[in-house]
Write a protein that holds these residues in place. Structure first.
Motif, PDB file in Angstrom:
ATOM      1  N   GLY A  69       0.570  -1.190   0.230  1.00 19.72           N
ATOM      2  CA  GLY A  69      -0.357  -0.447  -0.012  1.00 19.72           C
ATOM      3  C   GLY A  69       0.879   1.046   0.252  1.00 19.72           C
ATOM      4  O   GLY A  69       0.047   2.674  -0.546  1.00 19.72           O
ATOM      5  N   ASP A  70       2.254   1.525   0.358  1.00 18.76           N
ATOM      6  CA  ASP A  70       2.729   2.288   0.596  1.00 18.76           C
ATOM      7  C   ASP A  70       3.757   2.745  -0.977  1.00 18.76           C
ATOM      8  O   ASP A  70       4.241   3.537  -1.180  1.00 18.76           O
ATOM      9  CB  ASP A  70       3.622   2.453   1.508  1.00 18.76           C
ATOM     10  N   HIS A  71       3.447   1.953  -1.712  1.00 22.48           N
ATOM     11  CA  HIS A  71       3.976   1.968  -3.181  1.00 22.48           C
ATOM     12  C   HIS A  71       2.480   2.046  -4.227  1.00 22.48           C
ATOM     13  O   HIS A  71       2.967   2.702  -4.856  1.00 22.48           O
ATOM     14  CB  HIS A  71       4.465   1.100  -3.855  1.00 22.48           C
ATOM     15  N   ALA A  72       1.831   1.918  -3.980  1.00 26.24           N
ATOM     16  CA  ALA A  72       0.363   1.740  -4.852  1.00 26.24           C
ATOM     17  C   ALA A  72      -0.595   2.052  -4.039  1.00 26.24           C
ATOM     18  O   ALA A  72      -2.274   1.857  -5.050  1.00 26.24           O
ATOM     19  CB  ALA A  72      -0.263   0.004  -5.162  1.00 26.24           C
ATOM     20  N   GLY A 141      12.300   0.314  -5.467  1.00 27.65           N
ATOM     21  CA  GLY A 141      10.526   0.962  -3.673  1.00 27.65           C
ATOM     22  C   GLY A 141      10.417   0.514  -3.243  1.00 27.65           C
ATOM     23  O   GLY A 141      11.398   1.728  -2.129  1.00 27.65           O
ATOM     24  N   CYS A 142      10.572  -1.488  -2.644  1.00 27.64           N
ATOM     25  CA  CYS A 142      11.653  -1.538  -0.839  1.00 27.64           C
ATOM     26  C   CYS A 142      12.050  -2.244  -0.969  1.00 27.64           C
ATOM     27  O   CYS A 142      12.782  -2.131   0.058  1.00 27.64           O
ATOM     28  CB  CYS A 142       9.969  -1.720  -0.778  1.00 27.64           C
ATOM     29  N   SER A 143      12.838  -3.048  -2.587  1.00 28.89           N
ATOM     30  CA  SER A 143      14.512  -3.754  -2.193  1.00 28.89           C
ATOM     31  C   SER A 143      14.079  -5.081  -1.199  1.00 28.89           C
ATOM     32  O   SER A 143      15.143  -4.790  -0.648  1.00 28.89           O
ATOM     33  CB  SER A 143      15.711  -3.415  -1.841  1.00 28.89           C
ATOM     34  N   CYS A 185      16.219   5.559   0.357  1.00 30.74           N
ATOM     35  CA  CYS A 185      15.257   6.390   0.394  1.00 30.74           C
ATOM     36  C   CYS A 185      14.429   5.886   2.053  1.00 30.74           C
ATOM     37  O   CYS A 185      14.764   5.104   1.988  1.00 30.74           O
ATOM     38  CB  CYS A 185      14.242   6.885   0.074  1.00 30.74           C
ATOM     39  N   HIS A 186      13.149   6.634   1.623  1.00 32.87           N
ATOM     40  CA  HIS A 186      11.973   5.780   2.359  1.00 32.87           C
ATOM     41  C   HIS A 186      12.054   4.584   3.779  1.00 32.87           C
ATOM     42  O   HIS A 186      12.027   4.738   4.736  1.00 32.87           O
ATOM     43  CB  HIS A 186      11.143   4.601   0.900  1.00 32.87           C
ATOM     44  N   CYS A 187      12.118   3.325   3.560  1.00 32.35           N
ATOM     45  CA  CYS A 187      12.314   2.465   4.456  1.00 32.35           C
ATOM     46  C   CYS A 187      13.322   1.776   4.832  1.00 32.35           C
ATOM     47  O   CYS A 187      13.713   0.849   5.463  1.00 32.35           O
ATOM     48  CB  CYS A 187      11.374   1.254   3.897  1.00 32.35           C
TER      49      CYS A 187
HETATM   50 ZN   LIG Z   1       7.640  -0.050   1.010  1.00 36.09          ZN
END
Ligand SMILES: [Zn+2]
Ligand SMILES: [Zn+2]
Length: 213
Positions: A69-72, A141-143, A185-187
């Protein structure tokens, strides 16, 4: 090639909203504008795009790294704002989407001139590989499949210059040694360790960051 971070856990510019998630816009020569991931909340994505003077109707292609959900999360809102967008989803994508053109990705391929995908790795996530004047830029995205595996997959297309995106729990830092540009970035769990180890080539990520290569 210009990459603008639109959505991130941190914000770099006043007026932009920071929120858990990731999205960036890629503008390369002779290609349509590509939005990679859509963050978690559509209204925040559209707000940040407006602040960055990015018009949703100018986007030709949306690539989603994986179903989380944090990407889509912002995808439906983007598709409401631009009904003609072409979608590239990983094969495992589980959301229900209706649009004119959807391509489900399993294998590595060229999406558009100079814009490649690693294919779906670990049965869940794809990363983009963008051809720049300096070499390949990997956008994650999250890797979840692991930064090392993503870099190995990208290296099949040529020499990797840099990487930007969420690195998740990645800590096999040696894998980053050959790179000239690192932007966690991000996570990214070990962001401060990566920044410390690679201070000479590490960039601070956040919504509003613009990379030109
Ligand atoms: Zn993520
Ligand atoms: Zn995820």
């Amino acid at each position: 090639m210009k990459l603008t971070v639109v959505y991130d856990n941190e914000a770099k510019k006043p007026g932009l909203i920071a929120d858990w998630g990731f999205s960036c816009l890629i503008e390369a020569q002779d290609t349509q504008k590509i939005l990679f991931d859509t963050g978690a909340i559509g209204s925040i994505l559209l707000h940040n795009m407006k602040e960055l003077k990015i018009n949703p109707s100018d986007i030709g292609i949306v690539v989603i790294s994986h179903s989380h959900g944090d990407h889509a999360g912002g995808l439906q809102d983007i598709m409401k704002a631009n009904k003609d967008v072409e979608l590239y989803l990983p094969q495992s994508f589980w959301g229900v989407i209706s649009t004119k053109k959807i391509t489900k990705i399993r294998e590595p391929m060229e999406i558009y001139h100079g814009i490649l995908t690693t294919g779906e790795l670990g049965g869940m996530e794809q990363s983009l590989v963008v051809n720049t004047d300096k070499g390949l830029l990997v956008v994650t995205g999250c890797s979840h499949p692991g930064v090392g595996n993503i870099l190995d997959a990208a290296a099949r297309f040529g020499k990797v210059y840099g990487i930007i995106g969420g690195f998740h729990g990645f800590h096999n830092f040696d894998k980053l040694n050959p790179l000239s540009l690192i932007c966690p970035c991000h996570c990214t769990q070990y962001k401060s360790a990566i920044k410390r180890l690679f201070q000479d080539r590490c960039l601070d990520c956040g919504a509003g960051l613009v990379l030109e290569l």
